[in-house]
Design a protein around this motif. Sequence first.
Motif, PDB file in Angstrom:
ATOM      1  N   TYR A   1       5.951 -27.249  -3.464  1.00 40.12           N
ATOM      2  CA  TYR A   1       5.510 -28.578  -3.074  1.00 40.12           C
ATOM      3  C   TYR A   1       4.981 -29.323  -4.282  1.00 40.12           C
ATOM      4  N   LYS A   2       4.919 -30.642  -4.172  1.00 40.93           N
ATOM      5  CA  LYS A   2       4.349 -31.461  -5.240  1.00 40.93           C
ATOM      6  C   LYS A   2       2.886 -31.712  -4.930  1.00 40.93           C
ATOM      7  N   GLN A   3       2.072 -31.578  -5.946  1.00 42.40           N
ATOM      8  CA  GLN A   3       0.648 -31.833  -5.772  1.00 42.40           C
ATOM      9  C   GLN A   3       0.392 -33.325  -5.823  1.00 42.40           C
ATOM     10  N   ALA A   4      -0.536 -33.788  -5.021  1.00 47.93           N
ATOM     11  CA  ALA A   4      -0.936 -35.192  -5.059  1.00 47.93           C
ATOM     12  C   ALA A   4      -1.819 -35.414  -6.262  1.00 47.93           C
ATOM     13  N   GLU A   5      -1.681 -36.563  -6.863  1.00 54.60           N
ATOM     14  CA  GLU A   5      -2.537 -36.895  -8.005  1.00 54.60           C
ATOM     15  C   GLU A   5      -3.949 -37.152  -7.490  1.00 54.60           C
ATOM     16  N   GLY A   6      -4.916 -36.607  -8.217  1.00 55.02           N
ATOM     17  CA  GLY A   6      -6.282 -36.682  -7.745  1.00 55.02           C
ATOM     18  C   GLY A   6      -7.111 -37.505  -8.607  1.00 55.02           C
TER      19      GLY A   6
END
Length: 77
Positions: A72-77
């Motif tokens: 999965y792609k991580q969301a930018e935080g």
Amino acid sequence: MRKTAWQPEQPLPQYADKPTAAAIITHHFFPISPRTLERWPLTVRRPNKATVYEVDELMAVAEAKLKSAYAYKQAEG
């Protein structure tokens, strides 16, 4: 953990014991402990009562596990 004779700059051996096999998989694919290999569907050879794995089979199983892992792609935080 037991120190292995294999180092990343060396060619892969034909057969490897559990600590060496874990070091090879950790270097090429993902972190793994020697005990985890006991649960993998690998052919075990027991010369002189030592557990030895064929490295080609080990690499194939590790590659299959990595390719089938959830990604999965991580969301930018």
